[in-house]
Design an enzyme around this catalytic site. Sequence first.
Site, short mmCIF file in Angstrom:
data_model
loop_
_atom_site.label_atom_id
_atom_site.label_comp_id
_atom_site.label_asym_id
_atom_site.label_seq_id
_atom_site.Cartn_x
_atom_site.Cartn_y
_atom_site.Cartn_z
N ASP A 1 -4.20 1.88 -4.89
CA ASP A 1 -2.10 2.20 -4.69
C ASP A 1 -2.37 1.08 -3.49
O ASP A 1 -1.45 1.26 -2.73
CB ASP A 1 -1.93 3.08 -3.98
CG ASP A 1 -3.03 3.55 -2.29
OD1 ASP A 1 -3.90 3.04 -2.32
OD2 ASP A 1 -2.36 4.23 -2.07
N GLU A 2 -3.18 -0.08 -4.50
CA GLU A 2 -2.71 -1.30 -3.73
C GLU A 2 -2.76 -2.78 -4.39
O GLU A 2 -3.68 -2.74 -5.10
CB GLU A 2 -4.13 -1.36 -2.54
CG GLU A 2 -4.25 -1.54 -1.17
CD GLU A 2 -5.72 -1.43 -0.81
OE1 GLU A 2 -6.15 -2.42 -0.69
OE2 GLU A 2 -6.36 -0.09 -0.92
N ASP B 1 0.43 -1.10 -0.60
CA ASP B 1 0.15 -0.19 0.08
C ASP B 1 1.06 1.38 -0.05
O ASP B 1 1.90 1.39 1.03
CB ASP B 1 -0.81 -0.06 1.21
CG ASP B 1 -1.93 1.11 0.67
OD1 ASP B 1 -3.20 0.74 1.47
OD2 ASP B 1 -1.59 2.46 0.77
#
Length: 362
Positions: A107-108, A9
């Site tokens: 974003d993961e 993350d």
Amino acid sequence: MNRIILHCDLDCFFAAVEERDNPELKGKPVIIGADPKGGKGRGVVSTCNYEARKYGLHSAMPISKAYKLCPHGVYLYPSSKKYYEASYLVMDIIKTYSPTFEQVGIDEAYLDVSDICKNYLEAKKYALELKKEILNKVGITLSVGIGPTKSIAKIASDYEKPEGITIVEPSHIQNFLKDLEITRIPGIGKKSKIYYNKHGIFVIGDIIKTPLNKMIKKFGTYGEWIWKIANGLDNREVKEFHEDRKSISKERTFFEDTDDFKLILSKLDEINNKIHKKLENEKIYYRTITLKIRLKGFLTYTRSKSFSYPILNKNKVLETVLALLNEFLKQNKKVRLVGIKLSNLKKDVNIKQTNLINYVEI
Ligand code: TTP
Ligand code: MG
């Protein structure tokens, strides 16, 4: 079977991209979101850097409140294009670390490295290498959680932010989780926290202690789910979205060649609806829209338009296809066939992102 799963993350993602591109921001509180308009602005904070978090700022906080708490911060309006480009670069790097890769948000991502790393120590070295490569090539940092299930890995990546690596081996699950607040479990927010608190559940250890049948009785299937998470029994696999299916398309031939605009439009509309049934169900986004057209005499043409970010928007497709069609209608030739192709597919990447502008402009 014992798996080793990484959850990656990015740290304060949007703010990190802004800091990377403008070194003058380093050390200052940076807030991405709506215009605060000297405290009178509407809308919310998208994210903020860790400097700003020291003042109590966080995602989804009203921008007016953020301004009150931190009037000297640097407030920036989000530039989605930049964030998408950074996200693509990062994901392209992460993907190379394991074929079992699943991107979750902008974003993961999860990686299953069970077949690559022999043990957790190796996985840690692997994660360090991954972090180093992303910092060198994209210029931003991330936190990684390593555990035997997806949910443990996700809770772990959030545990030591920013720039952390947190390892939770199977034998340490209970020890790691027992004192954490229940809001650490993905999906338990401020509201459900109050509800669980009323029933005597404050930390994850309280869930571990409660027998499964009681959890089900009190909280239904969600109760069962969080009990499984708390006991390391989440067996969801890291699911790769196979981009081998690189496009989705449909075409239709007219009974008779036609220059009836209404008829052409209704065919395109029908094709568009059919394609979107599948895409909407599976939350598949695309970046490129292509119109295919065959004119009388079998001359076939294609015209495309690409967006810099993935979309899933039926109306936008129709609008784009009609704009592309214009060039041909001007030729006053009859049309034999029309088709739509959507390509550069991406699975479910921008749930947060689609909400972003709403967030900002509430
Ligand atoms: P997050 O990973 O939740 O947050 P973050 O990366 O900013 O910070 P952290 O270090 O805690 O991981 O979300 C990723 C991006 O998604 C974030 O940079 C901005 C966007 N976002 C919003 O626009 N609105 C929101 O409410 C949230 C939670 C995120
Ligand atoms: Mg993040």
